[in-house]
Design an enzyme around this catalytic site. Structure first.
Site, PDB file in Angstrom:
ATOM      1  N   GLY A  77       0.826  -1.195   0.000  1.00  0.00           N
ATOM      2  CA  GLY A  77       0.000   0.000   0.000  1.00  0.00           C
ATOM      3  C   GLY A  77       0.864   1.249   0.000  1.00  0.00           C
ATOM      4  O   GLY A  77       2.093   1.181  -0.069  1.00  0.00           O
ATOM      5  N   CYS A  78       0.244   2.396   0.111  1.00  0.00           N
ATOM      6  CA  CYS A  78       0.959   3.668   0.066  1.00  0.00           C
ATOM      7  C   CYS A  78       1.916   3.810   1.242  1.00  0.00           C
ATOM      8  O   CYS A  78       2.953   4.464   1.138  1.00  0.00           O
ATOM      9  CB  CYS A  78      -0.046   4.821   0.059  1.00  0.00           C
ATOM     10  N   THR A  79       1.576   3.217   2.391  1.00  0.00           N
ATOM     11  CA  THR A  79       2.399   3.388   3.582  1.00  0.00           C
ATOM     12  C   THR A  79       3.293   2.188   3.874  1.00  0.00           C
ATOM     13  O   THR A  79       4.024   2.182   4.859  1.00  0.00           O
ATOM     14  CB  THR A  79       1.502   3.640   4.810  1.00  0.00           C
TER      15      THR A  79
END
Length: 394
Positions: free
Chosen positions: A361-363
């Site tokens: 994911g983005c994080t």
């Protein structure tokens, strides 16, 4: 006749040959960009798209998102989820050849190759890689990253890109594996560090000067470097330099999707769009297939398997016997699992009858499960020690 003129003439003839082959005389490469998701607002993306269109007549920039005031063509979508789905449809149908977006999840095995301008000498360098996860195994991931960087650089017209290995954990194992791949017939060239001790292992100085064409590192370090290179002059909240986090590359992955940070400013948005257009014209998908074929002929898979033979946690008899439950739609995401334990966490859920997949994911790393089973999956992973008590899904 100067060498530069010869190169220009050669490029013209190559372009003519490509046009004859494809029948696309005078046609521009269509590049899409999603509009929603920027921390600097929709206007920031629109301005970047319009700037790219203004200065590059070889591409046609199209927007994917809500209707806005612009002369650019818009494929309407009103949420981030809708625009990603629309983007994928346009790519798969061939309506657009490449796309630029934010906050997009690639499957495990796919990661992005960033393109930066180094501050020491203003030289372009490719960072392999900057988002996504090439592998849950650190060393395997960096070996693949080297290949991903070579593919991207070749698609951008560098016939024999030089490869440097950033001095991070695992780099010597990566070097040994790449040396074996090279000895087996996969041809590539190492860069030589600017430091007096020499070799292909790069130091911080090499980052600043852009010693190699392709700098290989793990994706989390690459992500950090990308942010520094992009925004060191702005204080960090506005990425003003470079070409973004680059295309997602992976074996058998055919979509040309480039990533921007939500903090990317107008100049980076415009550069990323042009980068996407150049990759499409350079046939990055074709080059990817060719490079993977050559690497696999040089026993890439055997080399990668050899890295894991002593890793008891990944290859225990108990885990080898675990069979995945019936496949389900996995739209629920759980973060907080360490990248080195991502696949183990998935297997832990399989043991409990919960179908799961790994991703990025983005994080950071995520475990993906069916929405209806997120709470149960969190409970299982917490009890097994893969996530901390009180962790929340993404």
């Amino acid at each position: 006749m100067s060498e530069n003129i010869k190169n220009i003439i050669g490029k013209v003839f190559n372009d003519i040959a490509d046009a004859v082959e494809t029948g696309q005389f005078g046609q521009r490469v269509k590049v899409g960009i999603t509009v929603l998701g920027s921390e600097h607002g929709v206007e920031n993306i629109i301005k970047g798209a319009e700037l790219a269109q203004k200065r590059n007549s070889t591409i046609e920039v199209v927007l994917i998102g809500p209707k806005v005031e612009t002369e650019l063509k818009i494929y309407e979508a009103n949420t981030e989820e809708e625009q990603h789905k629309r983007m994928e449809e346009l790519l798969d149908s061939g309506e657009i050849k490449s796309a630029v977006t934010m906050h997009y999840t690639f499957p495990l095995g796919v990661s992005t190759v960033g393109r930066v301008i180094t501050p020491g000498k203003g030289r372009e360098m490719y960072l392999a890689t900057t988002t996504g996860t090439s592998s849950a195994h650190r060393v395997e991931g960096m070996i693949k990253n080297a290949l991903y960087g070579i593919i991207t650089a070749k698609a951008m017209g560098i016939k024999n890109p030089t490869v440097g290995l950033l001095n991070v954990d695992g780099v010597r194992q990566v070097e040994r594996a790449l040396n074996e791949l090279k000895a087996n017939g996969y041809d590539f060239s190492y860069a030589e560090t600017m430091r007096s001790d020499g070799g292909a292992v790069m130091r911080g100085n090499d980052l600043l000067t852009g010693t190699p064409d392709v700098m290989v590192t793990d994706s989390l370090t690459g992500n950090l470097l990308m942010k520094i290179f992009s925004s060191y002059s702005t204080g960090g909240d506005y990425e003003a330099l470079g070409f973004g986090y680059g295309p997602g590359i992976g074996e058998d992955y055919e979509r040309t999707i480039l990533i921007l940070s939500r903090a990317s400013g107008v100049p980076v948005v415009a550069n990323a769009i042009e980068f996407a257009g150049e990759l499409a014209k350079g046939k990055v998908d074709k080059i990817s297939k060719e490079e993977f074929a050559k690497a696999n002929s040089a026993k890439l898979q055997d080399i990668l398997k050899g890295l894991k033979k002593d890793n008891k946690k990944e290859s225990s008899d108990e885990q080898m016997e675990v069979v995945a439950p019936d496949k389900e739609i996995v739209t629920g995401s759980i973060s907080g699992v360490d990248i080195m334990e991502l696949e183990d966490a998935v297997i832990e859920l399989w043991k409990k009858g919960i179908y799961a997949e790994s991703g990025m994911g983005c994080t950071g790393p995520i475990v993906m499960v069916n929405e209806a089973k997120v709470d149960l999956a969190v409970e299982v992973l917490t009890k097994a020690g893969y996530i901390a008590e009180g962790s929340n899904p993404c």
